[in-house]
Design an enzyme around this catalytic site. Structure first.
Site, short mmCIF file in Angstrom:
data_model
loop_
_atom_site.label_atom_id
_atom_site.label_comp_id
_atom_site.label_asym_id
_atom_site.label_seq_id
_atom_site.Cartn_x
_atom_site.Cartn_y
_atom_site.Cartn_z
N GLN A 1 -25.21 62.63 -23.81
CA GLN A 1 -26.29 63.22 -24.59
C GLN A 1 -26.19 64.75 -24.56
O GLN A 1 -26.35 65.42 -25.57
CB GLN A 1 -27.64 62.78 -24.01
CG GLN A 1 -28.83 63.05 -24.89
CD GLN A 1 -28.65 62.53 -26.30
OE1 GLN A 1 -28.63 63.30 -27.24
NE2 GLN A 1 -28.45 61.22 -26.45
N HIS B 1 -23.98 67.02 -26.91
CA HIS B 1 -24.32 67.21 -28.33
C HIS B 1 -24.70 68.66 -28.64
O HIS B 1 -24.39 69.17 -29.72
CB HIS B 1 -25.47 66.30 -28.75
CG HIS B 1 -25.03 64.95 -29.17
ND1 HIS B 1 -24.20 64.75 -30.24
CD2 HIS B 1 -25.29 63.70 -28.67
CE1 HIS B 1 -23.97 63.45 -30.39
NE2 HIS B 1 -24.61 62.80 -29.45
N GLU C 1 -35.71 58.83 -28.46
CA GLU C 1 -34.79 58.37 -29.51
C GLU C 1 -33.92 57.23 -28.96
O GLU C 1 -33.84 56.17 -29.54
CB GLU C 1 -33.91 59.56 -29.94
CG GLU C 1 -32.93 59.21 -31.04
CD GLU C 1 -31.93 60.35 -31.27
OE1 GLU C 1 -31.88 61.30 -30.45
OE2 GLU C 1 -31.19 60.28 -32.27
N HIS C 2 -33.27 57.50 -27.81
CA HIS C 2 -32.45 56.48 -27.14
C HIS C 2 -33.09 56.16 -25.80
O HIS C 2 -33.48 57.07 -25.07
CB HIS C 2 -31.03 57.00 -26.88
CG HIS C 2 -30.33 57.50 -28.11
ND1 HIS C 2 -30.25 58.84 -28.41
CD2 HIS C 2 -29.68 56.84 -29.10
CE1 HIS C 2 -29.57 58.99 -29.55
NE2 HIS C 2 -29.23 57.80 -30.00
N ASP D 1 -23.91 54.32 -30.63
CA ASP D 1 -23.58 55.51 -31.44
C ASP D 1 -22.47 55.20 -32.44
O ASP D 1 -22.40 55.80 -33.50
CB ASP D 1 -23.10 56.65 -30.53
CG ASP D 1 -24.23 57.26 -29.72
OD1 ASP D 1 -25.39 57.08 -30.13
OD2 ASP D 1 -23.94 57.91 -28.69
N HIS E 1 -62.76 48.34 -65.12
CA HIS E 1 -62.04 47.39 -64.27
C HIS E 1 -62.70 46.01 -64.38
O HIS E 1 -62.02 44.99 -64.45
CB HIS E 1 -62.08 47.85 -62.80
CG HIS E 1 -61.09 48.92 -62.47
ND1 HIS E 1 -61.13 50.17 -63.00
CD2 HIS E 1 -60.00 48.90 -61.64
CE1 HIS E 1 -60.12 50.89 -62.52
NE2 HIS E 1 -59.42 50.15 -61.69
#
Lengths: 426, 426
Positions: free
Chosen positions: A255, A258, A322-323, A356, A415
């Site tokens: 991680q 990145h 996220e993960h 991934d 209506h």
């Protein structure tokens, strides 16, 4: 690394806060580029390629020949790996098709949904030295399964005016219809508004730097749909005695490499685990090519020692990672109780790297806490569901009078009339 | 009414263009209100109620007593109609639950999804003389089915500091957890950011005026999810000899009474149908309570005579109507080919009014052409789908080496290491 021992639940918000980025001044700059593309079309794109990509392009479109050439430039080994990934992603996303059957909500009142593909979608793939062909697979594969009629892809050209062959290979493997050499916010502007070369699309997907992200948020304001808001990538790992320190450290570093703003958060049952992970981190960092980036990212990462399962769970759901890697013993029970996460990786043998690239799940996931309200990309991302209803005489006879009452109560007499005028006839 | 006979396909874009509204200056005003709510919390809300709703509130929350009182203020007839609507909406939305089963994408690699409710959602219901209880049903019912843990509702108070009893009745029937007397962009700000009284939610849904709409788009920029971008309501009706002019006119007026910016577009096979519809429009308009609004709206409406089925279909898909009424003979075949629409109403006996209230489909639909990329509100709107993967030793042995190759090609060596370190052990 910041280390916290059994924090009080009242401190979770502060503790798990993400860094906030200032976007206002960026928005103005990006809006200028968007306006330039709206006004000058292709001309703007050629000019901006010179300015930002340092290349004078002869054409914005990747030619058939360039695509064919790329097939010879990718090794057979990599091709085969990409094919495996494609197979798994395709298999999982195909299983997400919805079979809708008509429901009779009351006698004579039939309702159903039909899924139809978003007809035109645009994918953005960032440039840089490393070719993100994996993202091509993650976005184009479900688009293709959905049946999108026009799938286009933009990616910045290098200084030779080329797009990396691995990106071209993945794009043609999945069946992307057109590939453009356009990067940055100008690519987003072109796909949102259309130019002479680039068709206007209804939805834009894909990662990017802060300019790309800002452009996506801005075109969304004007009605172009986007996949989801973006943010730095992140992982949360929950570990107990059943975990392995070397695996945890490897996942944190995956991680961390990145970018310096990536977050890796460890939640573990005791101090001993934390100490072993730290030791492993040091060892593994030393030999990592991107150790500069990874070590900066690890420095501002967070580790929490919390033995209580319920509190661990509270931390996970509060952070909405996220993960989420779960290296714990009672993993099924824990997984059931997770309500906020992008994707979950179960057990010691399921590193995030697998998802991934190739397990089959999508790697485009909600980060920055957006997992509280957003899902990752899936087949759903590329379809709309149109509702359909059909009412019989009997259905109208029964339901009509009820609708008349409600329409009148809402003071919408036309209506009501639309029902009354039919009731009179049957 | 604008009338066009068999237009050339090249003119569809121009012909079907929607009016564009300027939003920039509005955004600045609305952002000010949002900032005020962020800074002053409840105090701002009390002050803005004085300023905009002309009422000095003692509490922002609707009390239990007020809710109980409302039960006596709604007629049994209306209660029963609301219950019918709720039943049908519930039945249809319950059928939208997804059953996910694990998929083995390759031996030893299991992937699946689990749907979890968005934990906190906020619903906005506009005020005004007519109480939009139908929208309460449309938003709260799927939220409840999804299992949202905190469903709150904001609606502007009247000058007596009350919310209409029909809204309160519908809210308690479905099970809304808390109701607040807050209107306009301040309501959206309060739900997006939270105040002392109002909990911060993850997603905001519901219609509103231009201030509400602008506020929703602005808070979306900061990460609060919204249902979809908004626009004026609209209907497209496709009619042939099998249709009935009086029904078509009634359906067009039902749309037109919403507001002067509502659009009703008629696509019919021949001039005769158009003439009969015009005659009926005049007749029905004359006796309509909202004839001022409806006649203005009808004036800028559009009718197209086009006998060719394929071209009719092209017009429909180009316009991407929010509501699509199909009063034609070969309706199943036509429906199959519609790719852009919010909701479809099939045949002479299915007026839009039924779907607006009680057929079971949702009336919160993509308008303004957004049906090209967005679906209407459904159960999906209130859930996120978390992907999960679990890989066995055998799975890792086979898939791991492929992931190593791809990670290396993307120059993400720590990603590769996370696999290698495990492969060594098995």
């Amino acid at each position: 690394m910041k280390k916290i021992i059994t924090p009080d639940a009242s401190s979770y918000s502060e503790l798990l806060k993400r860094p906030v980025f200032e976007t206002k001044s960026l928005n103005d700059k990006v809006q200028e580029i968007i306006n330039q593309v709206i006004e000058q079309g292709d001309d703007a794109l050629f000019e901006l390629a010179k300015k930002f990509d340092k290349v004078s392009l002869s054409s914005l479109v990747v030619s058939e020949q360039e695509i064919e050439e790329s097939l010879n430039l990718v090794s057979d080994e990599l091709k085969s790996a990409i094919q495996t990934a494609h197979h798994n992603i395709k298999t999982f996303h195909e299983s997400q098709r919805e079979i809708s059957k008509p429901i009779e909500t009351q006698t004579g009142v039939l309702c159903w949904r039909k899924s139809t593909a978003i007809q035109k979608v645009g994918l953005y793939i960032p440039g840089g030295t490393a070719p993100l062909f994996s993202t091509v697979l993650m976005l184009a594969t479900p688009a293709k399964i959905a049946g999108c009629q026009e799938i286009i892809l933009c990616s910045p050209p290098n200084k030779e005016g080329k797009i990396h062959p691995a990106i071209l290979y993945a794009a043609q493997l999945v069946g992307v219809h057109k590939i453009f050499k356009i990067g940055g916010s100008q690519a987003i502007a072109a796909m949102a508004h259309g130019t002479q070369s680039v068709p206007k699309v209804y939805k834009i997907l894909g990662p990017g730097n802060q300019f790309v992200t800002a452009a996506k948020m801005l075109v969304q304001q004007n009605g172009t749909a986007i996949d989801m808001p973006a943010g730095p990538s992140e992982v949360m790992i929950v570990a107990d005695e059943s975990s392995k320190a070397s695996y945890i450290a490897a996942d944190m570093l995956a991680q961390a490499e990145h970018g310096v703003d990536s977050q890796a958060v460890l939640v573990c049952s005791n101090q001993k685990i934390l100490d072993s992970v730290e030791e492993e981190l040091e060892k593994q960092l030393a030999v990592l090519p991107r150790k500069e980036i990874a070590s900066q990212s690890i420095q501002h990462s967070l580790s929490i020692v919390e033995p209580d399962r319920n509190k661990q769970l509270e931390i996970v759901n509060h952070y909405a990672p996220e993960h989420l890697i779960l290296s714990i013993e009672d993993v099924e029970e824990f997984t059931d109780k997770v309500v906020n996460a992008g994707s979950i990786f179960i057990g010691n043998l399921t590193p995030e790297s697998l998802g991934d690239y190739a397990s089959g799940t999508n790697h485009t996931l909600p980060t920055n806490g957006f997992a509280t309200a957003y899902s990752g990309v899936s087949l759903d991302t590329f379809v709309k569901k149109i509702t359909i209803q059909k009412v019989t005489k009997e259905g109208l006879k029964k339901l009509g009078p009820q609708v008349e009452i409600m329409a009148e109560a809402e003071e919408l007499i036309a209506h009501k009339n639309a029902v009354s005028i039919r009731l009179k006839d049957i």
